[in-house]
Structure formats: structure tokens, C-alpha cells
Motif scaffolding. Structure first.
Motif, short mmCIF file in Angstrom:
data_model
loop_
_atom_site.label_atom_id
_atom_site.label_comp_id
_atom_site.label_asym_id
_atom_site.label_seq_id
_atom_site.Cartn_x
_atom_site.Cartn_y
_atom_site.Cartn_z
N ALA A 1 1.53 0.20 -14.51
CA ALA A 1 1.78 -1.34 -14.87
C ALA A 1 2.33 -1.83 -13.20
CB ALA A 1 2.94 -1.70 -15.71
N GLU A 2 3.12 -1.07 -12.72
CA GLU A 2 3.32 -1.56 -11.22
C GLU A 2 2.22 -1.51 -10.18
OE1 GLU A 2 6.50 -0.91 -7.58
OE2 GLU A 2 6.98 0.01 -9.70
N ILE A 3 1.36 -0.38 -10.34
CA ILE A 3 0.11 -0.38 -9.64
C ILE A 3 -0.68 -1.54 -9.88
CG2 ILE A 3 -1.97 1.18 -9.39
CD1 ILE A 3 -0.15 3.67 -9.50
N ARG A 4 -0.92 -1.90 -11.36
CA ARG A 4 -1.81 -3.07 -11.54
C ARG A 4 -1.31 -4.18 -10.72
NH1 ARG A 4 -2.05 -0.46 -16.57
NH2 ARG A 4 -0.44 -1.83 -17.23
N MET A 5 0.02 -4.42 -10.85
CA MET A 5 0.72 -5.67 -10.07
C MET A 5 0.44 -5.75 -8.68
SD MET A 5 4.15 -6.15 -12.11
CE MET A 5 4.52 -7.65 -11.22
N GLU B 1 0.86 -1.15 0.10
CA GLU B 1 0.02 0.17 -0.05
C GLU B 1 0.82 1.27 -0.07
OE1 GLU B 1 -2.53 -0.70 3.15
OE2 GLU B 1 -4.09 -1.79 2.15
N GLN B 2 2.09 1.30 0.80
CA GLN B 2 2.79 2.22 0.71
C GLN B 2 3.58 2.49 -0.70
OE1 GLN B 2 6.22 2.34 3.67
NE2 GLN B 2 7.00 4.01 2.73
N ARG B 3 3.94 1.57 -1.27
CA ARG B 3 4.60 1.69 -2.66
C ARG B 3 3.63 1.94 -3.52
NH1 ARG B 3 8.49 3.08 -5.96
NH2 ARG B 3 8.54 1.95 -7.78
N ARG B 4 2.21 1.54 -3.45
CA ARG B 4 1.02 2.04 -4.20
C ARG B 4 1.05 3.62 -4.15
NH1 ARG B 4 -4.19 3.10 -5.37
NH2 ARG B 4 -5.14 1.79 -6.85
N ALA B 5 0.79 4.12 -3.13
CA ALA B 5 0.89 5.71 -2.82
C ALA B 5 1.89 6.32 -3.44
CB ALA B 5 0.79 5.76 -1.20
N ASN C 1 10.60 23.37 -27.57
CA ASN C 1 9.10 22.62 -27.62
C ASN C 1 9.88 21.19 -27.91
OD1 ASN C 1 6.82 21.79 -27.57
ND2 ASN C 1 5.88 22.94 -29.32
N ALA C 2 10.70 21.25 -28.91
CA ALA C 2 11.14 19.61 -29.18
C ALA C 2 11.96 19.17 -28.14
CB ALA C 2 12.29 19.89 -30.50
N ILE C 3 12.61 19.86 -27.26
CA ILE C 3 13.28 19.12 -26.22
C ILE C 3 12.36 18.63 -25.09
CG2 ILE C 3 14.65 19.74 -24.09
CD1 ILE C 3 16.39 21.66 -26.12
N GLU C 4 11.27 19.78 -25.15
CA GLU C 4 10.09 19.47 -23.98
C GLU C 4 9.60 18.12 -24.43
OE1 GLU C 4 7.74 22.73 -23.45
OE2 GLU C 4 8.99 23.81 -22.06
N HIS C 5 9.22 17.99 -25.95
CA HIS C 5 8.70 16.81 -26.38
C HIS C 5 9.46 15.51 -26.12
CE1 HIS C 5 5.97 14.55 -28.97
NE2 HIS C 5 6.86 14.08 -29.49
N GLU C 6 10.63 15.60 -26.19
CA GLU C 6 11.65 14.34 -25.80
C GLU C 6 11.42 14.01 -24.23
OE1 GLU C 6 15.59 14.99 -27.05
OE2 GLU C 6 14.98 15.25 -29.16
N GLN C 7 11.34 15.11 -23.52
CA GLN C 7 11.20 14.97 -22.12
C GLN C 7 9.82 14.35 -21.81
OE1 GLN C 7 12.28 19.01 -20.74
NE2 GLN C 7 14.49 18.47 -20.49
N ASP C 8 8.77 14.70 -22.46
CA ASP C 8 7.44 14.29 -22.13
C ASP C 8 7.38 12.87 -22.54
OD1 ASP C 8 6.95 16.73 -21.43
OD2 ASP C 8 5.74 17.30 -23.34
N GLU C 9 8.08 12.30 -23.50
CA GLU C 9 8.02 10.84 -23.83
C GLU C 9 8.66 10.34 -22.65
OE1 GLU C 9 9.97 10.49 -27.71
OE2 GLU C 9 8.15 11.41 -28.73
N ALA C 10 9.76 10.55 -22.24
CA ALA C 10 10.26 9.76 -21.15
C ALA C 10 9.29 9.87 -19.93
CB ALA C 10 11.63 10.43 -20.74
N MET C 11 8.88 11.21 -19.65
CA MET C 11 7.94 10.77 -18.44
C MET C 11 6.62 10.35 -18.72
SD MET C 11 8.27 14.82 -16.94
CE MET C 11 8.25 15.78 -18.52
N GLU C 12 6.22 10.34 -19.90
CA GLU C 12 5.13 9.12 -20.21
C GLU C 12 5.47 7.84 -20.08
OE1 GLU C 12 3.83 10.48 -24.06
OE2 GLU C 12 2.84 12.42 -23.39
N ALA C 13 6.67 7.50 -20.31
CA ALA C 13 7.07 6.21 -20.41
C ALA C 13 7.21 5.58 -18.96
CB ALA C 13 8.67 5.88 -20.87
N LEU C 14 7.69 6.63 -18.04
CA LEU C 14 7.61 6.47 -16.43
C LEU C 14 6.36 6.39 -15.95
CD1 LEU C 14 10.47 9.00 -15.45
CD2 LEU C 14 10.57 6.56 -15.31
N GLY C 15 5.35 7.15 -16.49
CA GLY C 15 3.98 6.97 -15.86
C GLY C 15 3.18 5.76 -16.33
N LEU C 16 3.44 5.17 -17.41
CA LEU C 16 3.10 3.85 -17.73
C LEU C 16 3.71 2.87 -17.15
CD1 LEU C 16 3.06 4.23 -21.86
CD2 LEU C 16 1.21 4.27 -20.31
N SER C 17 4.95 2.82 -16.84
CA SER C 17 5.56 2.03 -15.76
C SER C 17 5.21 2.10 -14.61
CB SER C 17 7.11 2.23 -15.97
OG SER C 17 7.78 1.60 -14.91
#
Length: 105
Positions: A59-63, A12-16, A40-56
């Protein structure tokens, strides 16, 4: 039946923590939008990395949710594939794992 109160609290702590990280990522993504095309191009690259972290994190929350459901059902600590008891050492490393070491291969 083993007592998993400590494990439940850990999950539960990890989930929070993950939910907080996701909210921070969302806030960061919402704050971007520099009109300068190079920035904007640099931010777009950073956004993609942050979106990948969010997806990860999602997935961990589902587990974690699945592990908490197994705890509630009295099935936590048993491999969902073969039924073998998952070692405490493995659960210490991967508390949300549904598989014993052999079935995870």
C-alpha cells in the motif's frame, strides 16, 4: 514551481527499502513449513503477521508511486482534492500524501 529533486530521492529510497522488506518477508514465508503441528501453528500466526506487513508495504509503495507520478506531472505538493498547496511540514512528515491537512480529515 517548486523543485522536488530531494523529495523524489527520498521517495525512491523509501520505495527501495519497502521492496527489500517485501523480498525478505517473501523469503521468510517461503522458508516455513515445519512438520511438527505445534510449530506449524506458531509459524502460521507469524506468517499472518508477516503477510500484513507485506500488504502494508504494498500500500505504501502504491502511494509512493502515485506521488512520483504527481512529481513527474508537475502536480506534486498540491492537494488532489482541493488544489491547495500542501505545506512543506506536512510533506516532511508524509512525503507521499496526496491531501492537504484539511482534506485529510
Amino acid at each position: 514551481m517548486r523543485d522536488f529533486a530531494d523529495r523524489t530521492a527520498q521517495l525512491e529510497q523509501r520505495r527501495a527499502e519497502l521492496l527489500e522488506r517485501m523480498h525478505s518477508l517473501d523469503a521468510e514465508l517461503d522458508s516455513h513449513g515445519d512438520p511438527d503441528w505445534e510449530e506449524n501453528a506458531i509459524e502460521h500466526e507469524q506468517d499472518e503477521a508477516m503477510e500484513a506487513l507485506g500488504l502494508s508495504a504494498q500500500a505504501e509503495i502504491r502511494m509512493i508511486d502515485a506521488a512520483l507520478a504527481r512529481i513527474s506531472a508537475g502536480e506534486y505538493g498540491a492537494c488532489v482534492r482541493c488544489g491547495t498547496e500542501i505545506s512543506n511540514e506536512r510533506l516532511d512528515l508524509l512525503p507521499a500524501t496526496p491531501f492537504c491537512r484539511d482534506c485529510a480529515r
